[in-house]
Every structure is written in C-alpha cells, then in structure tokens.
Motif scaffolding. Structure first.
Motif: not given
Length: 240
Positions: A76-83, A105-113, A115-119, A99-101
């Motif tokens: 899973e994305p390292d939300r602690g480091a990103l935050a 997964g992208v929706a969860d990331f966007l909901a966390a606010g 950043g912007r996903p890189v595919l 590693g968004f695929a």
C-alpha cells in the motif's frame, strides 16, 4: 535577473525515492541496490527532512515521489511518509507514483488528499486506468535501456496520453549519461499538445538548456541537486 527557480514555464521537479520509510539514493535504476540517502541537504534520510532540503536547494511548487515499496512489492502507499512530506512542504503539489494499477487504489489515494497520482506504464496491464483518469493523473512512460515497459499501446497511442507525460528512462536514473533528448523530441513530435517531462540523467545546468530546446516542459531531478551540480542561481539559464 531571474525571477526565481519556479518562475519559468520550464519546471525543475525534485524527486524523492522512498523505500522502507526512508529516502534512498537512485543508482542507474537498480532499485534493489538503493541505500538510504546521505546528502548535504538533510541531516538524515527521513522523508520530511529530505523534502525540506530539496526545496531549499531548488524552490518549487511540485515534488515527485516514487514509493518503491508499492511499485516493487505491491505494498500500500506509504501514507505516513507522504503525509510527513506534505506537512513539511505546505503549498507544494506531490506527484506520487505508488504502483497504481486499479481504479479502487487510485480512488483511495485521491480520497486521502496526498497528491496527484502518477500512472507508471510498468505498473499497468492495459490502457483502461490511464483512459479513465485522463488529466487527473500524470502518465509515466517507463523504459529501460531503450525498451518500453508495460503495455505497448500506452507507448504507441498518444491519444491515450493525459496533458502531462513523464519520459522515465530508468537506466539513466541516478547516472551521469545525460537526459534522453532524442526520446523527448520523439514524444513531443507525436503529441505536440502534451507537456513532456524528462526523467533520468540530468548532469547540470547545461542540460536544462538542451532539454528546453528539445521541447521538454521540465525535468525530474535528484542527484544533481544532492551533489550541488544544480543550484538556485542556475534558474537564470531558463530566462535566457
């Protein structure tokens, strides 16, 4: 006189590579060999500290973060480091490749606010996610030693590309061979409306001139900032 490192339409985007909660140093794209970074820009390899150091070395409104645990291991994305990075750099947009695929997964990331996903093309199984997200995402066209990674259609069909595209040459990441100017020129010719960012190989200020002449919208850079080969005063080059 230059108006500042982030004033030019050509964008220098500092990069952080995350592995096991620390920032690591890229070496020729050999990810398994990356070690925690040692840099004069930071007292250690904690993501927030390195992010602050990069912004001091090149003031900007954008940072690129590659979460290698997610890309390499499917974590899973390292939300602690990103935050922590986001808190240390208010007002700075994070471009995050984790590693968004999947759409979920992208929706969860966007909901966390966070950043912007890189595919990354290397993480895709087809064009569907790129097509679905459009300009909400950045597409990274990944290659190694001249070989495209991921579905061929993503590299071959510019109609699928969002507004912003990264030409990620993994073999040049952390190296000193210079950016792939020919590759940038090819992508620009195929999609004149796209903003194409180079990634991998920047050696110093002279490469900024060459990339701009090749039509690049910007460049992702880490080593040249950590090593002091690219400094804020070099922003004047982009005003010439």
């Amino acid at each position: 006189m230059s108006a500042g490192p982030d004033a030019s339409p050509f964008a220098v985007v500092p990069v952080l590579d995350l592995r096991h909660g620390r920032v690591v140093r890229a070496r020729a794209g050999e990810r398994h060999a990356y070690a925690p970074i040692v840099t004069p820009l930071s007292p250690g390899s904690a993501p927030a500290d390195v992010a602050r150091g990069l912004l001091a070395a090149w003031p900007t409104r954008r940072l690129y973060v590659a979460d290698l645990d997610a890309i390499m291991d499917g974590a899973e994305p390292d939300r602690g480091a990103l935050a922590a990075i986001a808190a240390a750099c208010p007002g700075v947009e994070l471009w995050v490749d984790a590693g968004f695929a999947t759409r979920d997964g992208v929706a969860d990331f966007l909901a966390a606010g966070l950043g912007r996903p890189v595919l990354g093309s290397e993480s895709q199984t087809g064009p569907d996610l790129v097509r679905a997200l459009g300009d909400r995402a950045v597409l990274s066209l990944d290659s190694r030693a001249g070989l495209p990674l991921g579905p061929a259609i993503l590299h071959e069909d510019p109609a699928l590309w969002p507004r912003e595209v990264i030409a990620m040459n993994l073999a040049r990441v952390g190296g000193g061979d210079g950016p792939d100017l020919a590759g940038i020129g090819t992508l620009r010719a195929r999609a004149p409306g796209a903003r194409v960012y180079a990634a991998g190989g920047l050696r110093g200020p002279d490469d900024l001139r060459a990339l701009r002449a090749a039509g690049a919208a910007g460049v992702l850079v880490a080593s040249a900032l950590h090593d002091g080969r690219l400094r804020p005063e070099h922003a004047a080059i982009l005003d010439a």
